[in-house]
Design an enzyme around this catalytic site. Structure first.
Site, PDB file in Angstrom:
ATOM      1  N   ARG A 158      10.712  -5.040   6.944  1.00 27.24           N
ATOM      2  CA  ARG A 158       9.362  -5.178   7.517  1.00 27.24           C
ATOM      3  C   ARG A 158       9.206  -6.464   8.324  1.00 27.24           C
ATOM      4  O   ARG A 158       8.370  -6.559   9.198  1.00 27.24           O
ATOM      5  CB  ARG A 158       8.322  -5.232   6.375  1.00 27.24           C
ATOM      6  CG  ARG A 158       8.029  -3.943   5.713  1.00 27.24           C
ATOM      7  CD  ARG A 158       6.549  -3.852   5.354  1.00 27.24           C
ATOM      8  NE  ARG A 158       6.134  -4.739   4.293  1.00 27.24           N
ATOM      9  CZ  ARG A 158       6.036  -4.380   3.011  1.00 27.24           C
ATOM     10  NH1 ARG A 158       6.329  -3.151   2.663  1.00 27.24           N
ATOM     11  NH2 ARG A 158       5.628  -5.219   2.096  1.00 27.24           N
ATOM     12  N   ARG A 169      13.576 -12.664  15.296  1.00 30.41           N
ATOM     13  CA  ARG A 169      13.503 -12.785  16.764  1.00 30.41           C
ATOM     14  C   ARG A 169      14.325 -13.950  17.284  1.00 30.41           C
ATOM     15  O   ARG A 169      14.335 -15.004  16.662  1.00 30.41           O
ATOM     16  CB  ARG A 169      12.045 -13.060  17.185  1.00 30.41           C
ATOM     17  CG  ARG A 169      11.126 -11.915  17.013  1.00 30.41           C
ATOM     18  CD  ARG A 169       9.847 -12.188  17.801  1.00 30.41           C
ATOM     19  NE  ARG A 169       8.817 -11.335  17.244  1.00 30.41           N
ATOM     20  CZ  ARG A 169       7.812 -11.756  16.499  1.00 30.41           C
ATOM     21  NH1 ARG A 169       7.666 -13.045  16.253  1.00 30.41           N
ATOM     22  NH2 ARG A 169       6.934 -10.897  16.029  1.00 30.41           N
ATOM     23  N   ARG A 175       2.403  -3.384  -8.887  1.00 33.16           N
ATOM     24  CA  ARG A 175       2.568  -4.819  -9.054  1.00 33.16           C
ATOM     25  C   ARG A 175       1.181  -5.405  -8.817  1.00 33.16           C
ATOM     26  O   ARG A 175       0.442  -4.948  -7.933  1.00 33.16           O
ATOM     27  CB  ARG A 175       3.570  -5.322  -7.993  1.00 33.16           C
ATOM     28  CG  ARG A 175       3.966  -6.736  -8.164  1.00 33.16           C
ATOM     29  CD  ARG A 175       5.124  -6.890  -9.120  1.00 33.16           C
ATOM     30  NE  ARG A 175       5.403  -8.316  -9.283  1.00 33.16           N
ATOM     31  CZ  ARG A 175       5.678  -8.901 -10.433  1.00 33.16           C
ATOM     32  NH1 ARG A 175       5.745  -8.209 -11.552  1.00 33.16           N
ATOM     33  NH2 ARG A 175       5.922 -10.206 -10.477  1.00 33.16           N
ATOM     34  N   ARG A 185       2.057 -17.807  -2.541  1.00 35.19           N
ATOM     35  CA  ARG A 185       1.534 -18.412  -1.310  1.00 35.19           C
ATOM     36  C   ARG A 185       0.145 -18.998  -1.545  1.00 35.19           C
ATOM     37  O   ARG A 185      -0.520 -18.671  -2.535  1.00 35.19           O
ATOM     38  CB  ARG A 185       1.507 -17.405  -0.167  1.00 35.19           C
ATOM     39  CG  ARG A 185       0.750 -16.143  -0.461  1.00 35.19           C
ATOM     40  CD  ARG A 185       0.898 -15.142   0.692  1.00 35.19           C
ATOM     41  NE  ARG A 185       0.051 -13.994   0.465  1.00 35.19           N
ATOM     42  CZ  ARG A 185      -0.023 -12.933   1.252  1.00 35.19           C
ATOM     43  NH1 ARG A 185       0.688 -12.883   2.348  1.00 35.19           N
ATOM     44  NH2 ARG A 185      -0.810 -11.931   0.964  1.00 35.19           N
ATOM     45  N   GLU A 213      -1.901 -17.466  -4.841  1.00 31.97           N
ATOM     46  CA  GLU A 213      -1.595 -16.079  -5.256  1.00 31.97           C
ATOM     47  C   GLU A 213      -0.413 -16.070  -6.224  1.00 31.97           C
ATOM     48  O   GLU A 213       0.668 -16.541  -5.891  1.00 31.97           O
ATOM     49  CB  GLU A 213      -1.239 -15.217  -4.035  1.00 31.97           C
ATOM     50  CG  GLU A 213      -2.419 -14.980  -3.148  1.00 31.97           C
ATOM     51  CD  GLU A 213      -2.140 -13.966  -2.033  1.00 31.97           C
ATOM     52  OE1 GLU A 213      -1.092 -13.300  -2.062  1.00 31.97           O
ATOM     53  OE2 GLU A 213      -2.988 -13.874  -1.134  1.00 31.97           O
ATOM     54  N   TYR A 253       1.614   2.097   0.029  1.00 29.61           N
ATOM     55  CA  TYR A 253       1.193   0.809   0.563  1.00 29.61           C
ATOM     56  C   TYR A 253       0.760   1.021   2.014  1.00 29.61           C
ATOM     57  O   TYR A 253       1.559   1.005   2.924  1.00 29.61           O
ATOM     58  CB  TYR A 253       2.307  -0.244   0.488  1.00 29.61           C
ATOM     59  CG  TYR A 253       1.787  -1.578   0.915  1.00 29.61           C
ATOM     60  CD1 TYR A 253       1.237  -2.467  -0.001  1.00 29.61           C
ATOM     61  CD2 TYR A 253       1.754  -1.938   2.256  1.00 29.61           C
ATOM     62  CE1 TYR A 253       0.691  -3.662   0.400  1.00 29.61           C
ATOM     63  CE2 TYR A 253       1.210  -3.131   2.675  1.00 29.61           C
ATOM     64  CZ  TYR A 253       0.691  -3.993   1.743  1.00 29.61           C
ATOM     65  OH  TYR A 253       0.134  -5.172   2.158  1.00 29.61           O
ATOM     66  N   ASP A 309      -1.355  -0.145   5.297  1.00 35.27           N
ATOM     67  CA  ASP A 309      -2.122  -1.184   5.978  1.00 35.27           C
ATOM     68  C   ASP A 309      -3.445  -0.583   6.442  1.00 35.27           C
ATOM     69  O   ASP A 309      -3.592   0.640   6.501  1.00 35.27           O
ATOM     70  CB  ASP A 309      -1.326  -1.711   7.178  1.00 35.27           C
ATOM     71  CG  ASP A 309      -0.405  -2.862   6.782  1.00 35.27           C
ATOM     72  OD1 ASP A 309      -0.731  -3.591   5.835  1.00 35.27           O
ATOM     73  OD2 ASP A 309       0.652  -3.014   7.434  1.00 35.27           O
TER      74      ASP A 309
END
Ligand code: FAD
Ligand code: UDP
Length: 369
Positions: free
Chosen positions: A172, A176, A249, A280, A300, A348, A350
């Site tokens: 995911r 670059r 989770r 994070r 988190e 999951y 978005d």
């Protein structure tokens, strides 16, 4: 009957369905067990800052129609997600790009240098057909990045060793060879100015809405009120866990108001070392370029899920996928109930996918597809 549709759950999926159905002249009742609308995209104002109460939500899509659709309900700002990773006393840009590579390796200046360096590391642990997340990560970015930026974060997030996790999770993340810290590849991206809750409130205009109202506590009486139910809660709960509970989770958020203008100078800082207990820290004001005198941060903590916890991330492994398929077969045979959203579909999703799915559902129900 009093209503055409009963919608269980006032999250994004339920709200899009409610909006589209009322637009077509249908009468909708929306019931929500929490004490607020919005589901997991709920934002609440604290110290003048829109706090993402169930985790950071950045809207991104490549689908122009979905972008235009969501923009009907709020004006979006020009926020671009560019998280920073902290590994002990080192800071790196994410996703993995030329800014990350040049900071990691002082002899890397150009894309060719970076590719050569990664290739060398890859050869050491090369694997032609990566079968787990560790092998996939090393074959994408090499051993050093795996050790510093992936291994600790991933094992905290999923509570499993990288060798035991599927390879696709890490795919995911973009890799670059340009100096570009944009976390997403999508054409459109932003945060709604004023938060997400206003979007849901607008979508629910024209529907009757009951909060703190659990479907299962009122199931019999609700059945007499509407012809058809759109159910966006957990699919296994709908069938009283007949085949067993689907696993998730969970995440615990520790939110704090700090008497300072800025804590970390960025909305998202990932803590990639295994020793730090949280994954994070989100500093909410930076999603909207806030200049308030105080700031609000959320740490988190990724955690094991039990039936009493909020289900956040479905564990789409082989065992749970098989279990879900059993529930899905029952759901498909249900005459007057449509299952949807991330809990109803155990996926999951978005936000942009949730909107597309809800629009498809309404088209199907109203014979427009
Ligand atoms: P939900 O928002 O979960 O809504 C379902 C609703 O149903 C809930 O409000 C629940 O309380 C209610 N409900 C359940 N059972 C009952 C019952 N028995 N009776 C009444 N009501 C009930 N997506 C992005 O696009 N970008 C992001 O950056 C992003 N970040 C995320 C971060 C985290 C931590 C998580 C967990 C998700 C993230 N997502 C993100 C995904 C996003 O949250 C989902 O796409 C979206 O919220 C799903 O909407 P939904 O309506 O399907 O589910
Ligand atoms: N990941 C990582 N280090 C990071 C951020 C992400 O190793 O600093 C890995 C981790 O395995 C995670 C995956 O990349 O599960 C996908 O990250 P993403 O940010 O998409 O996760 P989300 O929280 O959106 O599921």
């Amino acid at each position: 009957m009093k209503y055409d549709y009963l919608i269980v759950g006032a999250g994004l999926y339920g709200a899009v369905c409610a909006h589209e159905l009322t637009k077509r002249g249908k009468r909708c009742l929306v019931v929500e067990k929490r004490n607020h609308i919005g589901g997991n995209i709920y934002t609440k104002e604290i110290e003048g800052i829109n706090v993402h109460m169930y985790g950071a939500h950045i809207f991104h899509t490549s689908d122009k129609k979905i972008w235009e659709y969501i923009n009907q309900f709020a004006e979006f700002n020009h926020y671009i997600n560019a998280p920073v990773a902290r590994y002990h006393d080192e800071l790196y840009n994410l996703p993995f790009n030329m800014n990350t590579f040049t900071k990691l390796w002082p002899d890397v200046f150009t894309p060719e240098d970076a590719k050569r360096r990664i290739e060398k590391e890859r050869e050491m642990g090369f694997c032609a057909h990566p079968s787990n997340l560790k092998e996939q990560a090393i074959s994408l970015v090499g051993e050093t990045i795996y050790k510093k930026l992936i291994e600790g974060y991933t094992e905290k997030q999923w509570g499993k060793k990288c060798e035991e996790l599927p390879a696709f999770i890490i795919k995911r993340l973009p890799v670059r060879f340009t100096f570009d810290n944009n976390y997403f590849n999508d054409r459109y991206q932003g945060i709604p100015i004023g938060g997400y809750t206003q979007i849901i409130a607008k979508m629910l205009e024209g529907s009757d809405v009951l909060t703190e109202y659990d479907y299962f506590e009122h199931r019999d009486e609700l059945k007499t009120l509407a012809e058809h139910t759109i159910y966006t809660g957990p699919i296994d709960r709908f069938y009283d866990f007949a085949f067993g509970a689907l696993e998730y989770r969970s995440v615990r958020f520790e939110t704090e108001i700090l008497d300072m203008e800025s804590y970390q100078g960025n909305a998202v800082v990932n803590y990639t070392a295994a020793e730090v207990p949280y994954t994070r820290i989100i500093e909410h004001k930076h999603f909207e370029f806030g200049t308030q005198p105080k700031t609000v941060i959320s740490r988190e903590y990724s955690s094991k899920w039990t039936l009493e916890d909020e289900p956040y991330y479905p564990l789409n492994d082989a065992k749970n996928t098989m279990l879900y398929d059993k529930y899905k077969a029952k759901a498909d045979a249900e005459p007057n109930v449509t299952f949807g959203g991330r809990l109803g579909a155990y996926k999951y999703y978005d936000m942009h996918v949730v909107i597309a799915e809800a629009l498809k559902t309404v088209a199907g129900l109203t014979n427009e597809d």
